[in-house]
Design a protein around this motif. Structure first.
Motif, short mmCIF file in Angstrom:
data_model
loop_
_atom_site.label_atom_id
_atom_site.label_comp_id
_atom_site.label_asym_id
_atom_site.label_seq_id
_atom_site.Cartn_x
_atom_site.Cartn_y
_atom_site.Cartn_z
N ASP A 150 0.82 -1.22 0.00
CA ASP A 150 0.00 0.00 0.00
C ASP A 150 0.85 1.26 0.00
N PRO A 189 3.13 3.65 -5.15
CA PRO A 189 2.20 4.49 -5.92
C PRO A 189 1.09 3.65 -6.55
N ALA A 190 0.02 4.30 -6.89
CA ALA A 190 -1.15 3.59 -7.43
C ALA A 190 -0.83 2.90 -8.74
N THR A 191 0.02 3.52 -9.55
CA THR A 191 0.36 2.91 -10.84
C THR A 191 1.09 1.58 -10.67
N ARG A 202 0.86 -0.39 -8.02
CA ARG A 202 -0.06 -1.38 -7.44
C ARG A 202 -0.98 -1.95 -8.50
N GLN A 203 -1.47 -1.12 -9.41
CA GLN A 203 -2.33 -1.61 -10.48
C GLN A 203 -1.57 -2.51 -11.44
#
Length: 229
Positions: free
Chosen positions: A198, A201-203, A205-206
């Motif tokens: 977590d 960064p979101a990128t 994790r996706q």
């Protein structure tokens, strides 16, 4: 008559002048001149010069030369840290450097797949590793520890596979294992997240969630169900 002759002999001896005895000259050895054949006689021969040079080379090879920075003992960690150092230098200078594949798949890299996987994972968690290493003050306490080596070994300590503390860099990070884990847990708590994933960064994790995963199973040794169990 005899006494008279004796007195005359004494007077003649007293009146005689002393005889000077010249000292004998000692022949000194001739000193060779600075030019001509004397200089050639003093100069060492080519064979002696060659022997002296080879002896100095053997002594220089026998004496261990101290490295300015710590080099990891494990080949995978060493090659991965070298590739990461070049990538970080290219990022700092804003110049296009070599790709990850060209660095990790170079001819001198022995374990290419392991080196590539370790380098990619270290880059993936690099923002987290930078914060953990900075909070532990490892680079300030150990000037011979480079950033690239610290990040690669920090990933191995916290998220990767364990390693043997064979070299000075490995021993340094192995001894700081408790401090690194404590700093990582503080970072997770401070960021109000549950896992280390977590913190990414979101990128990233996706990308990790959508990335397909496959494995080859040798059905001669075990079944697919046993491999997935």
């Amino acid at each position: 008559m005899g006494k008279h002759r004796l007195s005359i002999a004494k007077k003649s001896l007293l009146a005689a002048k002393p005889v000077r005895v010249k000292p004998k000259r000692v022949k000194q050895p001739r000193q060779p001149s600075s030019s001509g054949q004397g200089a050639d006689a003093q100069a060492p021969s080519k064979a002696a010069t060659e022997r002296l040079r080879k002896q100095e080379e053997r002594q220089s090879k026998a004496e261990p030369q101290e490295q300015p920075f710590w080099v990891p003992h494990a080949p995978v960690v060493r090659h991965s840290s070298e590739a990461l150092a070049k990538l970080l230098a290219a990022s700092d200078t804003k110049r296009a450097g070599a790709s990850i594949k060209s660095l990790c798949l170079a001819p001198h890299v022995t374990a290419k797949k392991a080196t590539f996987a370790l380098t990619v994972q270290t880059l993936r968690y690099l923002p987290v590793l930078q914060k953990v290493v900075a909070a532990a003050h490892l680079l300030q306490r150990h000037p011979k520890l480079t950033e690239a080596v610290a990040y690669v070994l920090c990933y191995e300590v916290l998220l990767g596979q364990s390693f043997k503390p064979t070299g000075p860099a490995e021993r340094c990070m192995y001894n700081a294992k408790a401090v690194l884990r404590e700093q990582l847990q503080r970072l997770v708590t401070k960021s109000c997240v549950q896992t280390v994933e977590d913190l990414l960064p979101a990128t990233l994790r996706q990308e990790a969630a959508t990335r397909p995963r496959s494995v080859r199973v040798n059905t001669l040794l075990l079944t697919v169900e046993d491999a997935l169990a």
